[in-house]
Write an enzyme that holds these catalytic residues in place. Structure first.
Site, mmCIF file in Angstrom:
data_model
loop_
_atom_site.group_PDB
_atom_site.id
_atom_site.type_symbol
_atom_site.label_atom_id
_atom_site.label_comp_id
_atom_site.label_asym_id
_atom_site.label_seq_id
_atom_site.Cartn_x
_atom_site.Cartn_y
_atom_site.Cartn_z
ATOM 1 N N LYS A 1 -11.925 -3.504 -3.791
ATOM 2 C CA LYS A 1 -12.274 -2.134 -4.400
ATOM 3 C C LYS A 1 -11.346 -1.164 -5.002
ATOM 4 C CE LYS A 1 -10.764 -1.994 0.272
ATOM 5 N NZ LYS A 1 -11.038 -2.731 1.262
ATOM 6 N N LYS B 1 -6.741 -10.940 -7.054
ATOM 7 C CA LYS B 1 -7.977 -10.703 -5.546
ATOM 8 C C LYS B 1 -9.031 -9.340 -5.907
ATOM 9 C CE LYS B 1 -7.356 -8.225 -1.796
ATOM 10 N NZ LYS B 1 -6.535 -8.078 -0.056
ATOM 11 N N LYS C 1 0.794 -1.301 0.009
ATOM 12 C CA LYS C 1 0.002 -0.269 -0.100
ATOM 13 C C LYS C 1 0.803 1.639 -0.054
ATOM 14 C CE LYS C 1 -4.087 -1.794 2.362
ATOM 15 N NZ LYS C 1 -5.477 -1.677 3.133
HETATM 16 P P1 TYM Z 1 -10.924 -5.936 4.529
HETATM 17 O O1 TYM Z 1 -11.588 -5.083 5.397
HETATM 18 O O2 TYM Z 1 -9.814 -5.817 3.499
HETATM 19 O O3 TYM Z 1 -11.305 -8.039 4.618
HETATM 20 C C1 TYM Z 1 -12.380 -8.434 5.045
HETATM 21 C C2 TYM Z 1 -11.970 -9.434 4.680
HETATM 22 O O4 TYM Z 1 -12.667 -10.322 3.510
HETATM 23 C C3 TYM Z 1 -11.619 -11.195 3.061
HETATM 24 N N1 TYM Z 1 -11.724 -10.070 1.748
HETATM 25 C C4 TYM Z 1 -11.663 -11.850 0.725
HETATM 26 N N2 TYM Z 1 -11.870 -12.687 0.683
HETATM 27 C C5 TYM Z 1 -12.324 -13.880 -0.235
HETATM 28 N N3 TYM Z 1 -11.860 -12.972 -1.557
HETATM 29 C C6 TYM Z 1 -11.265 -11.268 -1.690
HETATM 30 N N4 TYM Z 1 -11.633 -10.916 -3.085
HETATM 31 C C7 TYM Z 1 -11.424 -10.593 -0.769
HETATM 32 N N5 TYM Z 1 -11.431 -9.523 -0.354
HETATM 33 C C8 TYM Z 1 -11.150 -9.171 0.623
HETATM 34 C C9 TYM Z 1 -10.457 -10.742 4.270
HETATM 35 O O5 TYM Z 1 -9.700 -11.531 4.031
HETATM 36 C C10 TYM Z 1 -10.841 -10.502 5.306
HETATM 37 O O6 TYM Z 1 -11.004 -11.405 5.724
HETATM 38 N N6 TYM Z 1 -6.988 -5.871 8.578
HETATM 39 C C11 TYM Z 1 -8.656 -6.265 7.885
HETATM 40 C C12 TYM Z 1 -8.918 -5.413 8.303
HETATM 41 C C13 TYM Z 1 -9.755 -5.812 10.594
HETATM 42 C C14 TYM Z 1 -9.871 -6.915 10.738
HETATM 43 C C15 TYM Z 1 -9.600 -6.889 12.570
HETATM 44 C C16 TYM Z 1 -10.141 -8.292 10.810
HETATM 45 C C17 TYM Z 1 -9.269 -4.876 11.283
HETATM 46 N N7 TYM Z 1 -8.978 -6.244 12.357
HETATM 47 C C18 TYM Z 1 -9.431 -8.122 13.379
HETATM 48 C C19 TYM Z 1 -9.595 -9.368 11.498
HETATM 49 C C20 TYM Z 1 -9.655 -8.996 12.918
HETATM 50 C C21 TYM Z 1 -9.043 -6.382 6.768
HETATM 51 O O7 TYM Z 1 -8.277 -4.814 5.825
HETATM 52 O O8 TYM Z 1 -10.133 -6.412 5.709
#
Ligand code: TYM
Length: 332
Positions: free
Chosen positions: A198, A195, A112
């Site tokens: 957004k 993947k 990023k």
């Molecule tokens: P985030 O918001 O990017 O994504 C949320 C969840 O969706 C999954 N994901 C996907 N799974 C399958 N195919 C895809 N194309 C895809 N894109 C996203 C991600 O693996 C995730 O499980 N840092 C984390 C948010 C967070 C968090 C936490 C998660 C903050 N604190 C504590 C667990 C525990 C994030 O940015 O996820």
């Protein structure tokens, strides 16, 4: 019941199919078996520049989609991260236990910050995984269901839990990453090597939960496919078709082999038409329900306030213990 915890960023106007199949569907199933804690991580969202009004609206929109997708506040704890101040409080303590080099090795920061340039990337983006560790450790969960892209962050939270326990005495449960199945990982429809995300170059590679069904159907029908004609799951040779098969399998519950058999001798177009129907019929009721919920923001905010209250009861106990062990003087 064993506790699990997960979170999702409110960083777009709609969740996409990757978030839905990779996270929401799993969360919905897991709330039946576990003491589940789910959060909308708005503190994480401001690690990159945000428009304040848009962020607040996206937080509600994200909550509405969770609820519309079957997250049930009577079965789990659903809340907004910034409503529970213990997250940033624990994050500070964990910041002071994390090595600079250790934080520098987080690959998502590298990706990023490379995109943004090191002068514009914020220190918040750098310490983001430490805030995530605080999110997790406050609730003492055994499992953290996430996609493969989050594995390294869960590893860091394990390391920090162990380090704290070692230095200050047994305090934190050391959590495990529950990594979603390969078939729940959804790729971009226009660029199946990446993947679904957004931040993709073209919106045409995305399926959004809140899009008009016509847009959704059109994007599936114009998904990139591969050379040849055979409908076969082969991620190396046929990444586009494999992605469509993975989506089909995840939505229908049918194993990929059964779908391959069904489409033997048929053309890519057949698969796309059927898949478009399947996706639209899954998402249309969720979209309608989310719109209903968004029409009554006061009720939505009330549900989130109840969730925050439940979350704080757990978080405050952990933070209090941490503060005492670190040596902070208790206020009288
Ligand atoms: P985030 O918001 O990017 O994504 C949320 C969840 O969706 C999954 N994901 C996907 N799974 C399958 N195919 C895809 N194309 C895809 N894109 C996203 C991600 O693996 C995730 O499980 N840092 C984390 C948010 C967070 C968090 C936490 C998660 C903050 N604190 C504590 C667990 C525990 C994030 O940015 O996820």
């Amino acid at each position: 019941r064993a506790r699990i915890l997960s979170g999702m960023q409110p960083s777009a106007d709609s969740l996409h199919l990757g978030n839905y199949l990779g996270a929401l569907v799993q969360w919905r199933a897991m709330q039946e078996e576990y003491d589940a804690v789910y959060m909308i991580v708005d503190l994480h969202a401001i690690t990159v520049p945000q428009d304040p009004g848009v962020l607040a609206q996206r937080t509600r929109v994200t909550a509405a989609q969770y609820l519309a997708g079957g997250i049930d506040v009577d079965k789990c704890t659903l809340f907004v991260q910034s409503h529970v101040p213990e997250h940033t409080q624990l994050a500070w303590v964990l910041n002071c236990l994390t090595g600079f080099g250790e934080a520098s090795r987080m690959t998502q920061f590298k990706d990023k910050s490379l995109k943004q340039g090191s002068d514009t990337a914020s220190v918040g983006l750098f310490t983001y995984p430490i805030l995530q560790a605080a999110d997790i450790l406050l609730y003492q969960p055994e499992g953290v269901p996430v996609g493969e892209d989050q594995r390294q962050h869960v590893e860091l939270s394990r390391d920090l839990a162990q380090r704290f326990n070692h230095r200050f005495g047994e305090t934190f449960v050391v959590p495990q990453a529950f990594i979603q199945k390969e078939s729940a990982k959804i790729q971009d429809l226009q660029n199946p090597a990446a993947k679904m995300s957004k931040s993709a170059e073209s919106p045409n590679g995305l399926i959004n939960l809140l899009d008009d069904p016509k847009v959704t159907a059109k994007r599936i029908k114009s998904a990139v496919t591969d050379d040849g004609t055979e409908i076969r799951y082969d991620k190396a040779e046929k990444p586009g078709v494999s992605n469509l098969l993975a989506i089909y399998s995840a939505l229908s519950g049918k194993p990929i082999a059964a779908i391959e058999a069904e489409y033997q001798g048929k053309m890519y177009g057949h698969l796309k038409v059927d898949l478009a129907d399947l996706v639209v019929s899954e998402l249309a009721p969720i979209r309608a329900r989310a719109q209903e919920l968004l029409a009554d923001p006061a009720e939505l905010d009330r549900l989130l306030a109840v969730g925050a209250q439940k979350a704080r009861e757990v978080a405050a106990v952990t933070l209090e213990e941490v503060y005492r062990k670190v040596g902070f003087l208790a206020p009288v």
